[in-house]
Design a protein around this motif. Structure first.
Motif, PDB file in Angstrom:
ATOM      1  N   UNK A 150       0.842  -1.304   0.104  1.00 27.62           N
ATOM      2  CA  UNK A 150       0.116   0.047   0.006  1.00 27.62           C
ATOM      3  C   UNK A 150       0.910   1.201   0.013  1.00 27.62           C
ATOM      4  N   UNK A 151       1.842   1.226   0.694  1.00 24.98           N
ATOM      5  CA  UNK A 151       2.744   2.453   0.884  1.00 24.98           C
ATOM      6  C   UNK A 151       3.629   2.767  -0.463  1.00 24.98           C
ATOM      7  N   UNK A 152       3.988   1.440  -1.152  1.00 27.03           N
ATOM      8  CA  UNK A 152       4.486   1.801  -2.487  1.00 27.03           C
ATOM      9  C   UNK A 152       3.450   2.033  -3.372  1.00 27.03           C
ATOM     10  N   UNK A 153       2.226   1.658  -3.372  1.00 29.98           N
ATOM     11  CA  UNK A 153       1.203   2.312  -4.304  1.00 29.98           C
ATOM     12  C   UNK A 153       0.984   3.673  -4.310  1.00 29.98           C
ATOM     13  N   UNK A 154       1.184   4.111  -2.991  1.00 24.98           N
ATOM     14  CA  UNK A 154       0.778   5.529  -2.709  1.00 24.98           C
ATOM     15  C   UNK A 154       2.110   6.283  -2.678  1.00 24.98           C
ATOM     16  N   UNK A 155       3.232   5.880  -3.378  1.00 27.09           N
ATOM     17  CA  UNK A 155       4.402   6.707  -3.427  1.00 27.09           C
ATOM     18  C   UNK A 155       4.943   7.110  -2.193  1.00 27.09           C
ATOM     19  N   UNK A 156       4.799   6.418  -1.154  1.00 31.33           N
ATOM     20  CA  UNK A 156       5.600   6.662   0.064  1.00 31.33           C
ATOM     21  C   UNK A 156       6.789   5.882   0.348  1.00 31.33           C
ATOM     22  N   UNK A 157       6.706   4.542  -0.071  1.00 31.19           N
ATOM     23  CA  UNK A 157       8.132   3.532   0.152  1.00 31.19           C
ATOM     24  C   UNK A 157       8.466   3.117  -1.229  1.00 31.19           C
ATOM     25  N   UNK A 158       9.814   3.164  -1.618  1.00 33.87           N
ATOM     26  CA  UNK A 158      10.316   2.424  -2.572  1.00 33.87           C
ATOM     27  C   UNK A 158      10.642   1.157  -2.444  1.00 33.87           C
ATOM     28  N   UNK A 159      10.450   0.056  -3.330  1.00 31.57           N
ATOM     29  CA  UNK A 159      10.945  -1.220  -3.276  1.00 31.57           C
ATOM     30  C   UNK A 159      12.003  -1.557  -4.431  1.00 31.57           C
ATOM     31  N   UNK A 160      13.177  -1.856  -4.136  1.00 36.95           N
ATOM     32  CA  UNK A 160      14.099  -2.384  -5.181  1.00 36.95           C
ATOM     33  C   UNK A 160      14.510  -3.753  -5.244  1.00 36.95           C
ATOM     34  N   UNK A 161      14.275  -4.269  -6.293  1.00 36.28           N
ATOM     35  CA  UNK A 161      14.522  -5.940  -6.149  1.00 36.28           C
ATOM     36  C   UNK A 161      15.847  -6.067  -7.002  1.00 36.28           C
ATOM     37  N   UNK A 162      16.692  -6.713  -6.444  1.00 37.07           N
ATOM     38  CA  UNK A 162      17.761  -7.165  -6.926  1.00 37.07           C
ATOM     39  C   UNK A 162      17.933  -8.708  -7.785  1.00 37.07           C
ATOM     40  N   UNK A 163      18.301  -8.631  -8.888  1.00 34.35           N
ATOM     41  CA  UNK A 163      18.170  -9.869  -9.578  1.00 34.35           C
ATOM     42  C   UNK A 163      19.389 -10.893  -9.156  1.00 34.35           C
ATOM     43  N   UNK A 164      19.173 -11.376  -8.070  1.00 36.14           N
ATOM     44  CA  UNK A 164      20.549 -12.200  -7.707  1.00 36.14           C
ATOM     45  C   UNK A 164      19.907 -13.348  -6.905  1.00 36.14           C
ATOM     46  N   UNK A 165      20.862 -14.462  -6.744  1.00 38.59           N
ATOM     47  CA  UNK A 165      20.214 -15.587  -6.216  1.00 38.59           C
ATOM     48  C   UNK A 165      20.975 -15.917  -4.888  1.00 38.59           C
ATOM     49  N   UNK A 166      20.209 -15.817  -3.973  1.00 36.22           N
ATOM     50  CA  UNK A 166      18.865 -15.618  -3.500  1.00 36.22           C
ATOM     51  C   UNK A 166      18.214 -14.212  -4.068  1.00 36.22           C
ATOM     52  N   UNK A 167      17.097 -13.859  -4.094  1.00 37.88           N
ATOM     53  CA  UNK A 167      16.596 -12.497  -4.419  1.00 37.88           C
ATOM     54  C   UNK A 167      16.660 -11.870  -3.556  1.00 37.88           C
ATOM     55  N   UNK A 168      17.159 -10.547  -3.613  1.00 36.96           N
ATOM     56  CA  UNK A 168      17.021  -9.443  -2.485  1.00 36.96           C
ATOM     57  C   UNK A 168      16.293  -8.407  -2.979  1.00 36.96           C
ATOM     58  N   UNK A 169      15.710  -7.934  -1.948  1.00 37.11           N
ATOM     59  CA  UNK A 169      14.500  -6.670  -1.911  1.00 37.11           C
ATOM     60  C   UNK A 169      14.844  -5.796  -0.763  1.00 37.11           C
ATOM     61  N   UNK A 170      14.896  -4.756  -1.109  1.00 33.46           N
ATOM     62  CA  UNK A 170      15.213  -3.388   0.000  1.00 33.46           C
ATOM     63  C   UNK A 170      14.261  -2.452  -0.231  1.00 33.46           C
ATOM     64  N   UNK A 171      13.738  -1.870   0.992  1.00 36.02           N
ATOM     65  CA  UNK A 171      12.653  -1.005   0.995  1.00 36.02           C
ATOM     66  C   UNK A 171      13.334   0.414   1.678  1.00 36.02           C
TER      67      UNK A 171
END
Length: 116
Positions: free
Chosen positions: A64-85
């Motif tokens: 919800x916060x990402x959709x509202x433009x408050x939080x950024x989600x960055x996904x790295x194409x690694x194994x295992x996948x890494x996601x940062x907020x």
């Protein structure tokens, strides 16, 4: 397809009501605050920083916060996948207002305690 009937009132066009709806709820402010204090965080770091939040609720709030433009989600194409907020610029602009609101709340708490 069924159309939802929503309750309309005089405050629907109020910017303050709109803002409070974006950040309202039990878990949005703790997520925003954790990201403001810690900067970029991974999912499990956030979960550890917010006492009592479930995986399902954290996922929902982050979306919800990402959709509202408050939080950024960055996904790295690694194994295992890494996601940062992290907070977006709009999210960072919110922090001084939240600090001012917290200061006001602190003052109100003192006043109400003294009045009892």
């Amino acid at each position: 397809m069924e159309e939802k009937n929503t309750y309309n009132n005089n405050y629907d066009n109020c910017p303050l009501t709109y803002a409070l709806n974006l950040i309202g709820g039990k878990w949005k402010l703790p997520v925003i605050w954790a990201l403001s204090k810690n900067g970029t965080m991974r999912y499990n770091e956030l979960k550890r920083n917010i006492n009592g939040i479930t995986n399902m609720m954290l996922t929902q709030v982050l979306r919800e916060l990402e959709n509202d433009g408050i939080v950024n989600r960055k996904q790295y194409m690694e194994i295992p996948p890494r996601v940062e907020y992290s907070l977006t610029e709009n999210g960072k602009e919110l922090i001084p207002a939240l600090k001012a609101l917290a200061h006001w709340g602190s003052n109100m708490k003192k006043i109400n305690r003294e009045g009892m």
